[in-house]
Design an enzyme around this catalytic site. Structure first.
Site, short mmCIF file in Angstrom:
data_model
loop_
_atom_site.label_atom_id
_atom_site.label_comp_id
_atom_site.label_asym_id
_atom_site.label_seq_id
_atom_site.Cartn_x
_atom_site.Cartn_y
_atom_site.Cartn_z
CD1 TRP A 131 -2.55 1.76 0.49
CD2 TRP A 131 -1.93 1.93 2.65
NE1 TRP A 131 -3.20 2.83 1.05
CE2 TRP A 131 -2.84 2.96 2.37
CE3 TRP A 131 -1.41 1.83 3.93
CZ2 TRP A 131 -3.25 3.89 3.33
CZ3 TRP A 131 -1.82 2.74 4.89
CH2 TRP A 131 -2.72 3.75 4.58
CG ASP A 140 -2.11 -2.38 7.44
OD1 ASP A 140 -3.22 -2.26 7.98
OD2 ASP A 140 -1.71 -1.62 6.52
CE LYS A 164 -10.16 -0.25 4.00
NZ LYS A 164 -9.22 0.88 4.15
N1 PLA Z 1 -3.67 -0.36 5.36
C1 PLA Z 1 -3.96 -0.78 4.13
C2 PLA Z 1 -3.28 -2.00 3.62
C3 PLA Z 1 -4.89 -0.09 3.34
O1 PLA Z 1 -5.16 -0.54 2.13
C4 PLA Z 1 -5.50 1.06 3.86
C5 PLA Z 1 -6.47 1.84 3.05
C6 PLA Z 1 -5.17 1.44 5.17
C7 PLA Z 1 -4.26 0.70 5.89
C8 PLA Z 1 -5.74 2.64 5.85
O2 PLA Z 1 -7.05 2.85 5.80
P1 PLA Z 1 -7.79 3.79 6.85
O3 PLA Z 1 -6.78 4.76 7.35
O4 PLA Z 1 -8.88 4.43 6.10
O5 PLA Z 1 -8.27 2.89 7.91
N2 PLA Z 1 -6.25 1.88 1.68
C9 PLA Z 1 -7.20 2.53 0.76
C10 PLA Z 1 -7.43 3.99 1.08
C11 PLA Z 1 -8.53 1.83 0.83
C12 PLA Z 1 -6.21 4.85 1.16
O6 PLA Z 1 -5.27 4.74 0.35
O7 PLA Z 1 -6.19 5.67 2.10
C13 PLA Z 1 -6.65 2.35 -0.65
O8 PLA Z 1 -7.32 2.77 -1.60
O9 PLA Z 1 -5.57 1.74 -0.81
#
Ligand code: PLA
Length: 562
Positions: free
Chosen positions: A279, A360, A396
């Site tokens: 991510w 995570d 989510k």
């Molecule tokens: N960890 C992972 C692996 C994630 O994909 C995301 C969210 C988070 C943590 C953190 O989400 P939160 O802070 O909202 O709880 N990833 C998203 C959103 C869904 C983003 O990038 O913020 C994504 O589109 O990858």
């Protein structure tokens, strides 16, 4: 002795990072200044948030302006006037000179600061006493006052690779546009979805007339209990033994950031290993917390699957005691998770190398539709008695994206029975928790209450809890249907014989299509399909009705763009 306890038992005294001077652009202590003078080209200001490059740019860019450099150590009255005169001289000199001459002038300025400060420190008692009394003891702060905006040196930041996609999407007026960038669940009509259980829990809160008082720093007690139980299983012995330090966090991101701060403070020099790819925000989080990270192999483009051998080798080769960041389920962006057998082997090497697993968990219940199945990896590690970090998010699985609700859990334990006994007597948990609270207080003081109450109400009420599980299954099911339909459309339309079955093997809300940056750009520029540049698409933002259109876009981009 456990890794966490040995580190936390050492006395930590936080270092002040800056002086009180509101005009200060640069703040360094005198020893660093010496380094700066003599190894000007390789010095890094990273600890003070400024690189030498930035410093150079700042200083050079203001040379063409009227420039006054001031030295401002509070209580430095006697020397101040002399300093001002000298710096004014050098400033004017620098303004009218070029290139190397400028550098020489700057060199002298820095040397002069160092020289005078040393003289003063070694000099008369009265001066040193006055100096000692002030906050600026042993520190020099320089204020650079210029007749241009103080924000002149701030450059334009690039758009966020994920959230920036939504901004671009909003600006597009084409009616075929499709936002598959951010991972946010949409209905078949491509509308945002608020879960029924969430609405019910909110109504309950209104009926009860609940207040909006500050929460404690660690968050809502009922939430912390519920979240740890969801993660580890309500009957997990480590909860009864109170071996888990749980604090409410600002969703997944805030919880990860809190953990990163804990690592930076109590594990100096420790490295975090993150998967390649991962991510996008993971790197930002650790960079921001000034925690060193490197990558372990994860995705193999040849097999479009897990590079298990590479992953194991890289974890083995990491310095002992590293933090290994693992996606609890539904790996983002690849959608490829290790099998249960592979998780066991990963746990073996992590244990062997005395590493600390750092999970995570952003998609519990959202990947498979089952809260328990999606927590299996974490529970497997916990059952081995390992110490671990787990960041959780309810963005989510409960659709609470903007409520910023999540948690940071630190499981404290030890390999030998004696240490476990010590832990059972609560010696570890309060210390870790107290430090997490200490880190949270200056960052955001205490977390928001609304989302915490929703989670606590949903989990705490058996009827609502069951309803939530059903809704989660529904959401996970819709994503699976869309995944299947996309695969069917691609297979039917693509006459090249390419095997698209990897899409079906992936899990969670994303599909890693294998499209490169240029191909992804073609998807957006030509087809108005918005996705991240690494070729990741969020299937949660796709409807069955749009699958064929998306398949056309993917086939065109894949075969006609290189
Ligand atoms: N960890 C992972 C692996 C994630 O994909 C995301 C969210 C988070 C943590 C953190 O989400 P939160 O802070 O909202 O709880 N990833 C998203 C959103 C869904 C983003 O990038 O913020 C994504 O589109 O990858």
């Amino acid at each position: 002795m456990s890794i966490l306890s040995s580190t936390l038992s050492s006395n930590y005294s936080p270092q002040p990072h800056s002086t009180q001077n509101r005009n200060s652009y640069i703040s360094v202590d005198s020893t660093q200044l010496v380094t700066l003078v003599f190894i000007v080209d390789s010095f890094s200001f990273s600890r003070y948030e400024l690189s030498l490059k930035y410093l150079k740019l700042t200083v050079l860019s203001i040379e063409s302006q009227a420039l006054i450099l001031l030295i401002n150590p509070d209580g430095f009255d006697n020397a101040l006037f002399c300093f001002c005169v000298c710096f004014r001289y050098f400033a004017v000199f620098a303004r009218h000179s070029q290139g190397t001459v400028n550098s020489i002038a700057l060199y002298f300025i820095f040397y002069f600061i160092f020289f005078v400060q040393r003289k003063v420190k070694l000099g008369s008692n009265s001066l040193s006493t006055g100096f000692v009394k002030t906050k600026s003891f042993n520190r020099i702060s320089m204020a650079v006052a210029v007749n241009v905006s103080r924000f002149e040196g701030i450059t334009m930041a690039p758009p966020d690779p994920i959230l920036g996609v939504s901004e671009a999407f909003r600006a597009d007026t084409n009616e075929m546009k499709l936002n598959l960038g951010v991972g946010a669940y949409r209905t078949e009509e491509l509308q945002p979805y608020v879960l029924d259980v969430v609405k019910k829990a909110e109504n309950l809160m209104l009926e009860r007339g609940e207040n909006k008082e500050y929460l404690p720093i660690e968050g809502l007690a009922a939430f912390n209990k519920a979240t740890a139980e969801l993660l580890f299983g309500a009957d997990n012995p480590l909860l009864k033994e109170q071996r888990v330090a749980t604090v409410q966090g600002l969703s997944g991101t805030g919880s990860l950031r809190l953990a990163a701060a804990l690592i930076e403070r109590y594990f100096p020099g420790a490295k975090v290993l993150i998967s390649s790819p991962t991510w996008g925000n993971h790197k930002n989080i650790f960079n921001d917390a000034r925690v060193a990270w490197s990558e372990y192999r994860y995705y193999d483009p040849k097999t479009v699957g897990l590079d298990f051998e590479g992953m194991i080798a890289d974890i083995k080769n990491a310095p002992e005691g590293s933090f290994i960041l693992l996606h609890g389920c539904a790996h983002n962006p690849t959608g490829i998770d290790p099998t249960p057998e592979q998780w066991e082997k990963i746990a073996d090497v992590i244990q062997e190398k005395n590493h600390i697993p750092f999970f995570d968990v952003a998609y519990q219940g959202f990947a498979s539709g089952s809260l328990d199945a999606d927590a299996a990896s974490v529970r497997l590690f916990a059952a081995r008695g390992m110490e671990l970090f787990v960041a959780q998010s309810y963005s989510k699985n409960l659709g609470l994206y903007a409520e910023r609700i999540g948690a940071m859990n630190v499981v404290c334990s030890s390999a030998d029975a004696a240490a476990s006994l010590e832990i059972a007597q609560l010696s570890h948990d309060p210390r870790v928790k107290s430090q997490l609270k200490r880190l949270a207080r200056p960052m955001y003081s205490n977390p928001p209450v609304h989302g915490a109450k929703i989670v606590a109400n949903v989990v705490g009420d058996p009827a609502l809890f069951n309803e939530w599980k059903a809704e989660m299954e529904m959401m996970a099911g819709r994503i699976k249907n869309v995944r299947q339909k996309l695969f069917d459309s691609l297979s039917a339309k693509d006459k090249s014989g390419k095997d698209w079955s990897f899409i079906l093997k992936q899990i969670g809300m994303f599909s890693f299509t294998g499209l490169n940056k240029t191909q992804s750009e073609n998807m957006t520029n030509k087809w108005h399909v918005y996705l991240t540049k690494d070729g990741r698409i969020s299937l949660a933002g796709l409807s069955l009705a749009k699958c064929e259109y998306l398949a056309d876009a993917i086939i065109d981009s894949f075969h006609n763009v290189s």
